[in-house]
Design an enzyme around this catalytic site. Structure first.
Site, PDB file in Angstrom:
ATOM      1  CG  HIS A  35      19.609 -13.404 -14.738  1.00 48.92           C
ATOM      2  ND1 HIS A  35      18.975 -12.189 -14.605  1.00 48.92           N
ATOM      3  CD2 HIS A  35      20.928 -13.160 -14.516  1.00 48.92           C
ATOM      4  CE1 HIS A  35      19.862 -11.255 -14.299  1.00 48.92           C
ATOM      5  NE2 HIS A  35      21.068 -11.818 -14.250  1.00 48.92           N
ATOM      6  CB  CYS A  58      24.247 -12.094 -15.742  1.00 52.56           C
ATOM      7  SG  CYS A  58      24.713 -12.753 -14.121  1.00 52.56           S
TER       8      CYS A  58
END
Length: 183
Positions: A142, A158
């Site tokens: 992301h 992430c």
């Protein structure tokens, strides 16, 4: 850190697909934790390299480790299409705010911005299944509100990209695209 592409990671992706009797996808990604780089391949040819940030903690597939998981994954959700660059997501839903509209306290956090590629691990007992499941850990690729930290480990597991790069990557991948995360 060396940011030049490493085709060895792509070979690992192909070998792992064969080992797991799954088909490599026309669009494939490799994530190099060592290089803090994500490489986009189309039909086996390197199309683009992106500077990223992976976890501050050591790589790990273990639940609650806050480490970036290794191994073969696939993209199972594409979230955020059409949202403005810099949009903040919570629970995979747009808040309707851009990250610079958030409070100073919120802006200190690594916010999930612009687009989300949700990952599912494909290796039972490694990154899929009880205690090690990438999907259940909510590990994504992301955008970030801390683009100044890209190129260095900075996330809670992430894979982070600049918001501009995240838009470009989102538009290049497909559901099911394979992602190989290598130490």
């Amino acid at each position: 850190m060396n940011s030049s592409p490493d085709t060895k990671d792509f070979s690992i992706l192909i070998d792992k697909c064969l080992d797991l009797s799954t088909t490599p996808t026309p669009i494939s990604l490799t994530v190099s934790i060592a290089r803090q780089a994500l490489d986009l391949y189309q039909d086996g040819a390197l199309r683009k390299s992106f500077v990223i940030s992976t976890s501050k903690n050591p790589p790990s597939c273990v639940e609650n480790s806050l480490g970036t998981p290794n191994g073969l994954h696939e993209i199972v959700d594409l979230i955020g299409e059409g949202e403005p660059r810099g949009t903040v997501f919570r629970g995979r839903v747009s808040t309707g705010k851009l990250y610079w509209e958030e409070s100073e306290e919120e802006q200190q956090k690594n916010l999930i911005t612009t687009r989300i590629l949700r990952l599912r691990g494909l290796e039972d007992g490694i990154n899929s299944g009880p205690g090690v499941d990438t999907y259940d850990r909510y590990v994504y690729i992301h955008g970030t509100n801390h683009e100044d930290q890209l190129g260095h480990p900075a996330s809670a597991g992430c894979v982070l990209l600049s918001n501009r790069d995240m838009e470009e990557l989102f538009n290049a991948v497909d559901l099911g695209s394979k992602v190989m995360i290598c130490a």
